[in-house]
Scaffold this active site. Structure first.
Site, PDB file in Angstrom:
ATOM      1  N   GLY A 163     127.924  78.452  23.245  1.00  0.00           N
ATOM      2  CA  GLY A 163     126.592  79.031  23.289  1.00  0.00           C
ATOM      3  C   GLY A 163     126.108  79.361  24.679  1.00  0.00           C
ATOM      4  O   GLY A 163     125.449  80.391  24.893  1.00  0.00           O
ATOM      5  N   THR A 164     126.417  78.520  25.652  1.00  0.00           N
ATOM      6  CA  THR A 164     125.946  78.773  27.014  1.00  0.00           C
ATOM      7  C   THR A 164     126.503  80.082  27.545  1.00  0.00           C
ATOM      8  O   THR A 164     125.768  80.926  28.074  1.00  0.00           O
ATOM      9  CB  THR A 164     126.326  77.613  27.942  1.00  0.00           C
ATOM     10  OG1 THR A 164     125.644  76.428  27.519  1.00  0.00           O
ATOM     11  CG2 THR A 164     125.944  77.918  29.386  1.00  0.00           C
ATOM     12  N   GLN A 218     121.232  76.380  17.437  1.00  0.00           N
ATOM     13  CA  GLN A 218     120.870  75.280  16.541  1.00  0.00           C
ATOM     14  C   GLN A 218     120.593  75.755  15.121  1.00  0.00           C
ATOM     15  O   GLN A 218     120.706  74.973  14.179  1.00  0.00           O
ATOM     16  CB  GLN A 218     119.639  74.534  17.081  1.00  0.00           C
ATOM     17  CG  GLN A 218     119.890  73.742  18.333  1.00  0.00           C
ATOM     18  CD  GLN A 218     120.882  72.596  18.155  1.00  0.00           C
ATOM     19  OE1 GLN A 218     121.131  72.143  17.042  1.00  0.00           O
ATOM     20  NE2 GLN A 218     121.456  72.133  19.251  1.00  0.00           N
ATOM     21  N   GLY A 273     130.234  77.186  17.729  1.00  0.00           N
ATOM     22  CA  GLY A 273     130.923  76.633  16.579  1.00  0.00           C
ATOM     23  C   GLY A 273     130.700  75.161  16.325  1.00  0.00           C
ATOM     24  O   GLY A 273     130.604  74.727  15.171  1.00  0.00           O
ATOM     25  N   HIS A 274     130.600  74.349  17.380  1.00  0.00           N
ATOM     26  CA  HIS A 274     130.522  72.907  17.144  1.00  0.00           C
ATOM     27  C   HIS A 274     129.156  72.457  16.632  1.00  0.00           C
ATOM     28  O   HIS A 274     128.995  71.309  16.221  1.00  0.00           O
ATOM     29  CB  HIS A 274     130.919  72.128  18.406  1.00  0.00           C
ATOM     30  CG  HIS A 274     129.896  72.109  19.501  1.00  0.00           C
ATOM     31  ND1 HIS A 274     129.153  70.999  19.796  1.00  0.00           N
ATOM     32  CD2 HIS A 274     129.515  73.061  20.373  1.00  0.00           C
ATOM     33  CE1 HIS A 274     128.357  71.265  20.826  1.00  0.00           C
ATOM     34  NE2 HIS A 274     128.549  72.511  21.184  1.00  0.00           N
ATOM     35  N   THR A 317     142.399  84.594  27.965  1.00  0.00           N
ATOM     36  CA  THR A 317     143.079  84.396  26.686  1.00  0.00           C
ATOM     37  C   THR A 317     142.178  83.618  25.742  1.00  0.00           C
ATOM     38  O   THR A 317     141.669  82.553  26.099  1.00  0.00           O
ATOM     39  CB  THR A 317     144.390  83.629  26.900  1.00  0.00           C
ATOM     40  OG1 THR A 317     145.225  84.364  27.794  1.00  0.00           O
ATOM     41  CG2 THR A 317     145.114  83.404  25.581  1.00  0.00           C
ATOM     42  N   CYS A 332     122.939  68.064  27.382  1.00  0.00           N
ATOM     43  CA  CYS A 332     123.532  68.885  28.442  1.00  0.00           C
ATOM     44  C   CYS A 332     123.063  68.437  29.814  1.00  0.00           C
ATOM     45  O   CYS A 332     122.916  69.240  30.719  1.00  0.00           O
ATOM     46  CB  CYS A 332     123.167  70.356  28.223  1.00  0.00           C
ATOM     47  SG  CYS A 332     123.680  70.978  26.612  1.00  0.00           S
TER      48      CYS A 332
END
Length: 379
Positions: free
Chosen positions: A75-76, A174, A195-196, A234, A322
């Protein structure tokens, strides 16, 4: 116990959801593929097929074309890529309660904060006044707050942006997987997901771009021209495959009305016990994510609460995860006018796999903690 090995309860889903089994299986399958997705030989083509299938899944879920789904490390990166690309030559306006991924990126680029009300909702009249000032703008407003769970009126924000010729970027990190999210329905120009946060692996995210045609973005990482020149490097194929599989599972859960209702019932039960203990439930009068509650226990430091609950076997947090492990005063609560209480707040965020028994054990531990901790002024 929820959350893996060890005798503990994991109630910190907004920091990271437990990995869904569908994601683990997809990651293992992708990891067994030897090729680089950019290679033209058969092994590379096999890897590319997995990545493009994942991209199609993610793009379709959020209502964009596959070519306008840019894979990132999380996200960052997606947020900063959007701010750098869409904010070029524009004033940057951001919600005062934004996650630091957006807030700090906007601040170092001279951004202005949009005030929020006592519930943490952006003040639309203040935004309108900022948009009326000279110069085109990029507005950054999150869909759901990571600390309080409050859901922002993004459709109304988008309407104001259209009226003033501004662009709109939405941090949906979120919200994705916890509520229905469609970029076109929101009316935004771009959106970040990770994703997490919905049960995928750490290390994969996406920037979604509105529009039917290919959107050109200057890359943060030029590299070898991957992601159609918009993000070099990659791609992390196993993480991307796991993200898509987790999103599919989370979307299936959302299609079941009982799923979100159960999370809201469990959250509301925590709120009731916390209030009985003298706590304040932040943003209780605004729409919130079903899994999230932010509790202020006056005159008990957040760090002291976290230590007590951790010793009792419960993983919760004091807000964003964070900050290099430190417990700091919440800028979100300060923006809401709760400066005197910002050092006394903890966040409980229920994972997709939570059980009634785990929440019952937590409420008992919370009540015991609240009764035992001495009252003192927060710092």
């Amino acid at each position: 116990m929820n959350g893996g090995a060890g005798d503990f309860f994991y109630l910190d889903a907004n920091a990271s959801e437990p990995l869904r089994p569908e994601a683990a299986a997809a990651m293992a399958a992708a990891a067994a593929v030897r090729g680089n997705p950019s290679s033209v030989h058969r092994a590379g083509r096999a890897a590319r097929a997995i990545m493009e299938a994942a991209r199609e899944e993610i793009a379709a879920t959020f209502g964009v074309t596959a070519e306008n789904c840019v894979m990132t490390s999380g996200g960052t990166e997606a947020n900063v890529l959007a701010i750098d690309a869409l904010g070029q030559g524009r004033r940057i306006l951001y919600g005062a309660g934004e996650h630091d991924a957006v807030r700090m990126a906007a601040q170092v680029r001279g951004g202005q904060a949009i005030p929020v009300d006592a519930q943490g909702v952006v003040r639309l009249n203040a935004l309108a006044a900022l948009l009326a000032q000279p110069g085109e703008a990029l507005v950054c407003v999150m869909l759901a707050n990571n600390e309080t769970g409050v859901i922002q009126p993004v459709a109304d924000v988008a309407r104001l942006c259209r009226e003033h010729g501004a662009r709109l970027h939405v941090d949906a990190v979120q919200a994705a997987g916890r509520m229905e999210v469609d970029l076109r329905a929101l009316g935004a120009d771009s959106m970040a997901v990770s994703g997490h946060k919905f049960g995928g692996p750490k290390g994969a995210g996406a920037l979604l771009l509105a529009g039917e045609r290919f959107v050109v973005l200057p890359p943060m990482l030029a590299g070898g021209g991957q992601e159609q020149g918009r993000r070099g490097g990659t791609p992390a194929l196993p993480a991307i495959a796991g993200m898509a599989a987790a999103l599919s599972a989370a979307t299936r859960d959302l299609a079941d009305p009982a799923h979100r209702a159960r999370l809201a019932r469990l959250r509301d039960g925590i709120d009731r016990v916390a209030r009985d203990c003298g706590a304040v439930v932040c943003s209780a009068d605004a729409p919130r994510l079903a899994n999230t509650t932010c509790l202020v226990l006056p005159h008990r430091r957040a760090q002291t609460q976290l230590i007590a609950l951790d010793m009792a076997g419960f993983c919760v947090s004091a807000g964003s995860a964070c900050s290099s492990g430190k417990v700091a005063r919440s800028h979100v609560l300060v923006a809401m006018g709760m400066e005197g209480q910002a050092g006394c707040a903890i966040r409980v965020s229920l994972p997709w796999s939570v059980t009634d028994a785990e929440v019952g054990a937590f409420t008992a531990a919370y009540a015991d903690m609240a009764a035992r901790l001495p009252m003192r002024e927060a710092v």
